[in-house]
Every structure is written in structure tokens, then in C-alpha cells.
Design an enzyme around this catalytic site. Structure first.
Site, PDB file in Angstrom:
ATOM      1  CB  ALA A  59      -0.884   0.004   1.252  1.00  0.00           C
TER       2      ALA A  59
ATOM      3  CG  ASP B 291       3.521  -8.639   8.493  1.00  0.00           C
ATOM      4  OD1 ASP B 291       4.596  -9.274   8.558  1.00  0.00           O
ATOM      5  OD2 ASP B 291       3.311  -7.775   7.627  1.00  0.00           O
TER       6      ASP B 291
ATOM      7  CG  ASP C 192       1.053  -3.652   7.575  1.00  0.00           C
ATOM      8  OD1 ASP C 192      -0.037  -3.804   7.009  1.00  0.00           O
ATOM      9  OD2 ASP C 192       2.145  -3.923   7.050  1.00  0.00           O
TER      10      ASP C 192
HETATM   11  P1  ADP Z   1       2.215  -2.258   4.054  1.00  0.00           P
HETATM   12  O1  ADP Z   1       1.187  -3.306   4.287  1.00  0.00           O
HETATM   13  O2  ADP Z   1       2.277  -1.839   2.637  1.00  0.00           O
HETATM   14  O3  ADP Z   1       3.537  -2.618   4.672  1.00  0.00           O
HETATM   15  P2  ADP Z   1       1.849  -0.343   6.244  1.00  0.00           P
HETATM   16  O4  ADP Z   1       0.542  -0.278   6.945  1.00  0.00           O
HETATM   17  O5  ADP Z   1       2.954  -1.003   6.963  1.00  0.00           O
HETATM   18  O6  ADP Z   1       1.612  -0.970   4.790  1.00  0.00           O
HETATM   19  O7  ADP Z   1       2.240   1.129   5.851  1.00  0.00           O
HETATM   20  C1  ADP Z   1       3.376   1.409   5.068  1.00  0.00           C
HETATM   21  C2  ADP Z   1       4.188   2.540   5.695  1.00  0.00           C
HETATM   22  O8  ADP Z   1       3.386   3.712   5.799  1.00  0.00           O
HETATM   23  C3  ADP Z   1       4.628   2.234   7.121  1.00  0.00           C
HETATM   24  O9  ADP Z   1       5.862   1.596   7.173  1.00  0.00           O
HETATM   25  C4  ADP Z   1       4.700   3.616   7.749  1.00  0.00           C
HETATM   26  O10 ADP Z   1       5.946   4.221   7.471  1.00  0.00           O
HETATM   27  C5  ADP Z   1       3.623   4.387   7.029  1.00  0.00           C
HETATM   28  N1  ADP Z   1       2.362   4.413   7.794  1.00  0.00           N
HETATM   29  C6  ADP Z   1       1.387   3.474   7.793  1.00  0.00           C
HETATM   30  N2  ADP Z   1       0.370   3.808   8.610  1.00  0.00           N
HETATM   31  C7  ADP Z   1       0.705   4.994   9.150  1.00  0.00           C
HETATM   32  C8  ADP Z   1       0.060   5.889  10.081  1.00  0.00           C
HETATM   33  N3  ADP Z   1      -1.130   5.613  10.603  1.00  0.00           N
HETATM   34  N4  ADP Z   1       0.704   7.032  10.406  1.00  0.00           N
HETATM   35  C9  ADP Z   1       1.915   7.318   9.870  1.00  0.00           C
HETATM   36  N5  ADP Z   1       2.563   6.533   8.991  1.00  0.00           N
HETATM   37  C10 ADP Z   1       1.977   5.392   8.628  1.00  0.00           C
HETATM   38 MN    MN Z   2       4.060  -2.839   6.728  1.00  0.00          MN
END
Ligand code: ADP
Ligand code: MN
Length: 258
Positions: free
Chosen positions: A59, A189, A206
Site C-alpha cells: 500500500a 505480521d 499494518d
Molecule cells: P504495508 O502493508 O504496505 O507494509 P503499512 O501499513 O505497513 O503498509 O504502511 C506502510 C508505511 O506507511 C509504514 O511503514 C509507515 O511508514 C507508514 N504508515 C502506515 N500507517 C501509518 C500511520 N497511521 N501514520 C503514519 N505513517 C503510517
Molecule cells: Mn508494513
């Protein structure tokens, strides 16, 4: 890839207006995603999309200004990619979770289901008192949640910070895993990539793949989560925390209702 157009495709003008209102200047979003972002706008969750703040493995996360239904100063908008999504890998976490027994097997519905699942899991985490982003709303492949960061900069991942208080952070992560388990959920995860550190506190992120305890692999996922975290703290900070003890503390807290 050619876009399949739905019969009820809205007029281009409407999409153009949405792009204007949300200040979406680049072409990064496809038509579907623009419409989903429009839903967040209409529901007062976001008022303007700023920029891409992070790319994850499945994402992209954008920074947005809040709409009038959100009190916090910034909103994180996670947009699940359709094209690069890892269909087979995801199915393991969806099949076996009784909440998702009737899902259609095409890529759009799997991605949307995944997004909905992350929203539901974040709600459970919130109710369990776990430090994790507060979910605001989802629509299709788009999820709006609390932004974890300061001054528009996302908090660093655990893997990128040198902690002053590693023992406390480890204890806090284990306590979050325990609270989640007690609420009936396993993250599945957990790693130094999915923990953000803000103001000396860990925030779990995540939650798309998190499963309920009835999932046949829930215990294996829990064991892997705990193993990943203990391993990281041992490798980086030389902290040895007994693995069996950690697992027992988590599992027993649920059994005893403690
Ligand atoms: P993926 O499943 O693609 O790994 P993540 O949910 O881990 O997705 O989000 C990818 C990146 O986006 C994270 O590593 C973080 O740096 C940033 N991120 C995700 N959610 C947040 C949030 N609520 N606030 C700030 N940064 C976020
Ligand atoms: Mn992630």
C-alpha cells in the site's frame, strides 16, 4: 493494463471536480481510487490530500488534512495497490478467518476485503487499548486512520531508531500483543517494520493480515510474532527475554481473563 469500465461509470466531470476539491494534482490515482477518496471527503474525514508519505509492500500511505468529522490535525490515508497485490499470500489470512467466509475470488474484492479487515482489526485494537492508529473510515481499497508522526513527518520504524529505553519498549510491545490476544486477535505480521516509535512509545501498525483466534493458524502466527520481536531485541540490544515465558504470559492472560 486497460481499465475495465463499469456500466454505471460516473461522468468525467464529477471525477474532475473531486480531483480539484481534494487538490489531487498528479495522476497517481486511478478512477476507482479517486471515487473512494471522494467518499472520505463526502463523509467529512479528509479535506485535502497532501502527498505520499510512505510506500509499504502492498500500500501507499498519503498525508491528508482532516474533514470536519475528525479532531486530529492530520489523517493517514492508506491506499491498497491493486496491480502489485500479492493475491495468493493474502488468501491464507482470509480463508480460515470465519469473518470472511463468503468472499468472491477476484482481485478487487480480495483487496477491498483486506482493507475492510484492516479497518475492523484496528477497531478491535483501539477498543483493547493498544497503541495503534485510530481508524476513521474505509471505502473500497482506501483506509483513513490517525496519522502517527509529528509535524507531518511519519514516526520512524522500530528498525530505524536507536532506542534509549529498549527494555521498556519491548515490554510495551509484548503488553500490546497480550491485550490484542485477550481481545481475540493475533497481529500475524509483527516485526521491526510494523512498529512505529513516537515520543518514546511503540505503535503497532499494518493490521490487514491480523486474524481472530479461531483461525487455525492463530497460535503459529502468535509464536512467529513473539519470536520476531524477541529476536530483534536480542540482536540489536542484547536483551534476552525467555520465549516460553513470553508466550505463556500472553496465552494465560486470556485463559484466566486477567
Ligand atoms: P504495508 O502493508 O504496505 O507494509 P503499512 O501499513 O505497513 O503498509 O504502511 C506502510 C508505511 O506507511 C509504514 O511503514 C509507515 O511508514 C507508514 N504508515 C502506515 N500507517 C501509518 C500511520 N497511521 N501514520 C503514519 N505513517 C503510517
Ligand atoms: Mn508494513
Amino acid at each position: 493494463m486497460a481499465q475495465r469500465r463499469s456500466k454505471k461509470k460516473r461522468p468525467l466531470r464529477e471525477e474532475y471536480m473531486l480531483r480539484e476539491q481534494l487538490k489531487i494534482e498528479d495522476e497517481a490515482f486511478d478512477d476507482r481510487t479517486v471515487m473512494r477518496l471522494g467518499d472520505l471527503f463526502t463523509h467529512g474525514i479528509i479535506s485535502k490530500i497532501h502527498f505520499l508519505t510512505a510506500r509499504g509492500k502492498e500500500a501507499d500511505v498519503y498525508l491528508a488534512d482532516p474533514g470536519d468529522k475528525v479532531e486530529e490535525e492530520l489523517v493517514a490515508v492508506k491506499v491498497f495497490r491493486i496491480e502489485t497485490s500479492d493475491f495468493d499470500n493474502r488468501m491464507v489470512y482470509i480463508i480460515g478467518d470465519p469473518r470472511f467466509s463468503k468472499i468472491k475470488h477476484n482481485i478487487y474484492s480480495v483487496v477491498n476485503e483486506w482493507c475492510k479487515k484492516e479497518y475492523g482489526n484496528l477497531k478491535i485494537a483501539q477498543q483493547a487499548g493498544v497503541n495503534a492508529p485510530k481508524p476513521y473510515m474505509f471505502s473500497g481499497n482506501v483506509l483513513a486512520m490517525e496519522f502517527i508522526g509529528s509535524n507531518g513527518v511519519p514516526a520512524s520504524m522500530l528498525k530505524d531508531v536507536r532506542l534509549d529505553n529498549p527494555g521498556e519498549i519491548l515490554a510495551s510491545i509484548l503488553s500490546s500483543i497480550k491485550k490484542l490476544y485477550k481481545a481475540g486477535l493475533v497481529h500475524a505480521d509483527m516485526s521491526e517494520y510494523n512498529v512505529l516509535v513516537k515520543d518514546g512509545k511503540p505503535f503497532l501498525i499494518d493490521f490487514g493480515q491480523a486474524v481472530v483466534l479461531r483461525h487455525p493458524n492463530a497460535i503459529q502466527f502468535l509464536e512467529r510474532d513473539v519470536h520476531n520481536i524477541l529476536n530483534y531485541f536480542y540482536k540489536e540490544y542484547g536483551i534476552s527475554y525467555d520465549y516460553e515465558k513470553a508466550i505463556n504470559e500472553i496465552v494465560q492472560s486470556q485463559e484466566q481473563g486477567a
